[in-house]
Design an enzyme around this catalytic site. Sequence first.
Site, PDB file in Angstrom:
ATOM      1  N   THR A   1       0.811  -1.215   0.000  1.00 36.76           N
ATOM      2  CA  THR A   1       0.000   0.000   0.000  1.00 36.76           C
ATOM      3  C   THR A   1       0.845   1.266   0.000  1.00 36.76           C
ATOM      4  O   THR A   1       0.479   2.273  -0.602  1.00 36.76           O
ATOM      5  CB  THR A   1      -0.978  -0.009   1.193  1.00 36.76           C
TER       6      THR A   1
ATOM      7  N   ARG B   1      -1.733  12.533   5.637  1.00 32.63           N
ATOM      8  CA  ARG B   1      -2.722  13.025   6.596  1.00 32.63           C
ATOM      9  C   ARG B   1      -2.097  13.967   7.626  1.00 32.63           C
ATOM     10  O   ARG B   1      -1.067  13.674   8.203  1.00 32.63           O
ATOM     11  CB  ARG B   1      -3.421  11.860   7.299  1.00 32.63           C
TER      12      ARG B   1
ATOM     13  N   ASP C   1       1.685   8.704   3.239  1.00 30.18           N
ATOM     14  CA  ASP C   1       0.580   9.101   4.120  1.00 30.18           C
ATOM     15  C   ASP C   1       0.640  10.615   4.260  1.00 30.18           C
ATOM     16  O   ASP C   1       1.573  11.142   4.871  1.00 30.18           O
ATOM     17  CB  ASP C   1       0.712   8.426   5.480  1.00 30.18           C
TER      18      ASP C   1
END
Length: 212
Positions: free
Chosen positions: A122, A136, A134
């Site tokens: 991923t 975020r 990532d």
Amino acid sequence: MPTSIPAATVRTRVRIPLRFTDGYNTTAEVVTFHGLVDGAEHLALVLGRPSAGVPLVRMHSECLTGDVFGSARCDCGPQLREAVQRIDGAGGVLLYLRQEGRGIGLYNKLDAYALQDAGLDTYQANLSLGLPEDSRDYTAAAQMLAALGVAELNLLTNNPDKAQQLRDLGVTVAEAVPTSVHATPHNLRYLHAKAEHTQHTIVLPSLTSLAG
């Protein structure tokens, strides 16, 4: 030293009955906000009865495929279902954050799925698309908590980055409370990547143990 963040304010509060496919149901007070730094339409679901104790909080990143369509490629849907019931029992808040695909968006997430089918994990898939592993940022989450008067919490998560970001933003995380492990043959490689690459606190079976 905690990062100073601008204040957000409560925009609306409305009570909404929730019902899940397994029959579990409850009612949440859904809260919207003015002034969130990223301009996204994040939601807070206030669940359970307020108490004098430390509230249980989960920051759940939106996952259309898992939360709505029941995709088995991730554990997002089962985690959302678990979190609502646990927070409802303990009293606290579920922050539903519009951060599809760890912040890369729905179309990019599906492009990453295609690369995962070709053998990438991923995180490798995101990088192959020229995107962050990532992206975020939880500044808006800290704003939402402050607007709700939550300065200290127990955080329902297996992701150490979530607790660290909140602490850096001045939120007191008294305890990181792990979620259950929702492993299936379809999501086991994904979960192993999270445990091995970003140190999620989950204990998993081997990659072959669920295959049969």
